[in-house]
Design a protein around this motif. Structure first.
Motif, PDB file in Angstrom:
ATOM      1  N   GLU A  90     -16.098  65.612  71.122  1.00  0.00           N
ATOM      2  CA  GLU A  90     -16.671  64.461  70.426  1.00  0.00           C
ATOM      3  C   GLU A  90     -16.651  63.264  71.365  1.00  0.00           C
ATOM      4  O   GLU A  90     -15.748  63.124  72.194  1.00  0.00           O
ATOM      5  N   GLY A  91     -17.671  62.392  71.228  1.00  0.00           N
ATOM      6  CA  GLY A  91     -17.735  61.193  72.035  1.00  0.00           C
ATOM      7  C   GLY A  91     -18.549  61.385  73.299  1.00  0.00           C
ATOM      8  O   GLY A  91     -19.207  62.419  73.498  1.00  0.00           O
ATOM      9  N   GLU A  92     -18.516  60.383  74.173  1.00  0.00           N
ATOM     10  CA  GLU A  92     -19.225  60.417  75.446  1.00  0.00           C
ATOM     11  C   GLU A  92     -18.338  59.789  76.506  1.00  0.00           C
ATOM     12  O   GLU A  92     -17.523  58.905  76.204  1.00  0.00           O
ATOM     13  N   VAL A  93     -18.515  60.226  77.742  1.00  0.00           N
ATOM     14  CA  VAL A  93     -17.817  59.633  78.881  1.00  0.00           C
ATOM     15  C   VAL A  93     -18.850  59.325  79.957  1.00  0.00           C
ATOM     16  O   VAL A  93     -19.637  60.200  80.345  1.00  0.00           O
ATOM     17  N   LEU A  94     -18.847  58.084  80.431  1.00  0.00           N
ATOM     18  CA  LEU A  94     -19.742  57.656  81.494  1.00  0.00           C
ATOM     19  C   LEU A  94     -19.050  57.857  82.842  1.00  0.00           C
ATOM     20  O   LEU A  94     -17.995  57.268  83.094  1.00  0.00           O
ATOM     21  N   ARG A 103     -23.776  59.230  85.241  1.00  0.00           N
ATOM     22  CA  ARG A 103     -24.152  60.224  84.253  1.00  0.00           C
ATOM     23  C   ARG A 103     -23.269  60.102  83.020  1.00  0.00           C
ATOM     24  O   ARG A 103     -22.047  59.962  83.129  1.00  0.00           O
ATOM     25  N   THR A 104     -23.883  60.152  81.843  1.00  0.00           N
ATOM     26  CA  THR A 104     -23.138  60.210  80.595  1.00  0.00           C
ATOM     27  C   THR A 104     -22.944  61.671  80.215  1.00  0.00           C
ATOM     28  O   THR A 104     -23.927  62.406  80.049  1.00  0.00           O
ATOM     29  N   GLU A 123     -14.216  56.725  84.993  1.00  0.00           N
ATOM     30  CA  GLU A 123     -14.594  57.343  83.724  1.00  0.00           C
ATOM     31  C   GLU A 123     -14.358  56.328  82.615  1.00  0.00           C
ATOM     32  O   GLU A 123     -13.278  55.727  82.544  1.00  0.00           O
ATOM     33  N   GLU A 124     -15.367  56.166  81.755  1.00  0.00           N
ATOM     34  CA  GLU A 124     -15.220  55.192  80.685  1.00  0.00           C
ATOM     35  C   GLU A 124     -16.081  55.579  79.490  1.00  0.00           C
ATOM     36  O   GLU A 124     -17.105  56.254  79.632  1.00  0.00           O
ATOM     37  N   SER A 125     -15.649  55.141  78.323  1.00  0.00           N
ATOM     38  CA  SER A 125     -16.497  55.257  77.153  1.00  0.00           C
ATOM     39  C   SER A 125     -17.621  54.228  77.285  1.00  0.00           C
ATOM     40  O   SER A 125     -17.369  53.083  77.669  1.00  0.00           O
ATOM     41  N   PRO A 126     -18.865  54.607  76.998  1.00  0.00           N
ATOM     42  CA  PRO A 126     -19.946  53.629  77.064  1.00  0.00           C
ATOM     43  C   PRO A 126     -19.670  52.447  76.134  1.00  0.00           C
ATOM     44  O   PRO A 126     -18.914  52.559  75.158  1.00  0.00           O
ATOM     45  N   ARG A 127     -20.294  51.313  76.441  1.00  0.00           N
ATOM     46  CA  ARG A 127     -20.080  50.121  75.608  1.00  0.00           C
ATOM     47  C   ARG A 127     -20.403  50.416  74.150  1.00  0.00           C
ATOM     48  O   ARG A 127     -19.667  50.036  73.245  1.00  0.00           O
ATOM     49  N   GLU A 128     -21.544  51.059  73.913  1.00  0.00           N
ATOM     50  CA  GLU A 128     -21.888  51.520  72.568  1.00  0.00           C
ATOM     51  C   GLU A 128     -21.519  52.988  72.487  1.00  0.00           C
ATOM     52  O   GLU A 128     -22.146  53.836  73.120  1.00  0.00           O
ATOM     53  N   HIS A 129     -20.452  53.318  71.744  1.00  0.00           N
ATOM     54  CA  HIS A 129     -19.968  54.693  71.740  1.00  0.00           C
ATOM     55  C   HIS A 129     -19.691  55.185  70.328  1.00  0.00           C
ATOM     56  O   HIS A 129     -19.584  54.400  69.377  1.00  0.00           O
TER      57      HIS A 129
END
Length: 320
Positions: A90-94, A103-104, A123-129
């Motif tokens: 679940e979620g996304e990592v940039l 790449r997301t 590695e980070e969660s996108p601003r809108e996640h």
């Protein structure tokens, strides 16, 4: 894809199992902060066991509710001598790296970074996640013949699957049954995401020359008769042709395996080498801005390397 071979297995060898044969070894996690609001359960390296095949590092995190929070925030940091595998439920990592990759990575997509001689990434969660973040971060040790290779990043949104009644398996790396991942590998290994429906009862085909471990991502499953709860990891040893699985609830597991890795390694911070001197040099290079490149676009400073331990760093085998 083809269904797993459900033929009868050879007799269970656990009673009087020879050294290196089938075992049940429950690996207890330890919690550590990864960045931002993310706390991970570290399962490899572990007390008594450092590797499963070439898999040498396993972090399991979530599911975490990160609504209104920054989520994962891991600043630029270096790697050498390994591959990183980003795997999400679940979620996304940039992902950003010093090659210029941006790449997301989304659930059930493979983000595979080969550090080779040197790379850095963030590695980070996108601003809108999404609200929830749940996944695993894994490392694969590179053998001596390939550890100085050029760095590279791969993203594979489509991966092969293996299905059977009650099972949907996504092949992350290597080969499971007849399905082979497009991800680059440098040693014989397998990584697979197993989704089981409640009540599923099956035997998964294995390679007897590999050693294996299973990480429970969610749900409750009996693995070779051992009940596992989320966040637990069971080391299974070698000499197995099939693995009995029974899902008490809808469940997800990570199957990790590979040929036992016989080389001795020095693992410290984000580096894998063959001597303490290599690690010292890598740390100095990172601190001085040499060799590992620069990650552009991350909003924040890069990580500083921790202080080296007072005792010499020594190469060790796969078992402590």
């Amino acid at each position: 894809m083809a269904e797993p071979d459900l033929r009868a297995v050879t007799p269970d060898l656990r009673s009087g199992a020879r050294p290196g044969g089938p075992v049940h070894e429950l690996l207890a996690p330890r919690e550590t902060a990864l960045g931002g609001s993310t706390v991970v359960r570290r399962l490899l390296p572990n007390l008594g066991r450092r590797m499963v095949g070439a898999w040498c590092f396993v972090d399991h995190y979530g599911p975490d509710d990160i609504a209104g929070e920054p989520g994962m925030q891991v600043p630029p940091h270096p790697h050498m001598g390994l591959q990183t595998v980003s795997w999400l439920h679940e979620g996304e990592v940039l992902h950003r790296d010093s090659l210029g990759s941006l790449r997301t990575v989304r659930p059930r997509e493979l983000g595979l970074m080969t550090s080779g001689r040197a790379i850095s990434h963030s590695e980070e969660s996108p601003r809108e996640h999404a609200r929830l973040l749940h996944g695993a971060q894994l490392w694969v040790a590179l053998p001596d013949a390939h550890r100085h290779t050029d760095p590279a990043f791969e993203h594979h949104a489509e991966l092969p699957v293996v299905t059977a009644p009650g099972l949907h398996a996504t092949v992350i790396l290597g080969t499971l049954d007849t399905a082979t991942s497009p991800g680059t590998t440098h040693t014989p290994l397998v990584g697979a995401d197993l989704t089981l429906t409640q009540g599923a009862d099956l035997r998964l085909p294995l390679e007897p020359g590999f050693e294996y471990a299973v990480l429970t991502m969610s749900g409750r499953t009996d693995v070779d008769g051992v009940p596992l709860d989320p966040g637990s990891m069971l080391y299974l040893g070698t000499d197995r042709r099939e693995l009995p699985l029974h899902a008490r609830t809808d469940s997800s597991l990570l199957l990790l395996g590979g040929a036992p890795f016989e080389e001795h390694l020095v693992m410290w911070w984000n580096f894998i080498g063959r001597s303490g001197d290599e690690i010292v040099q890598a740390r100095n290079d990172w601190e001085k801005g040499f060799r590992f490149g620069e990650v552009h676009g991350y909003d924040g400073a890069r990580l500083r390397a921790p202080e080296l331990p007072g005792l010499p760093l020594k190469a060790r085998g796969r078992v402590r």
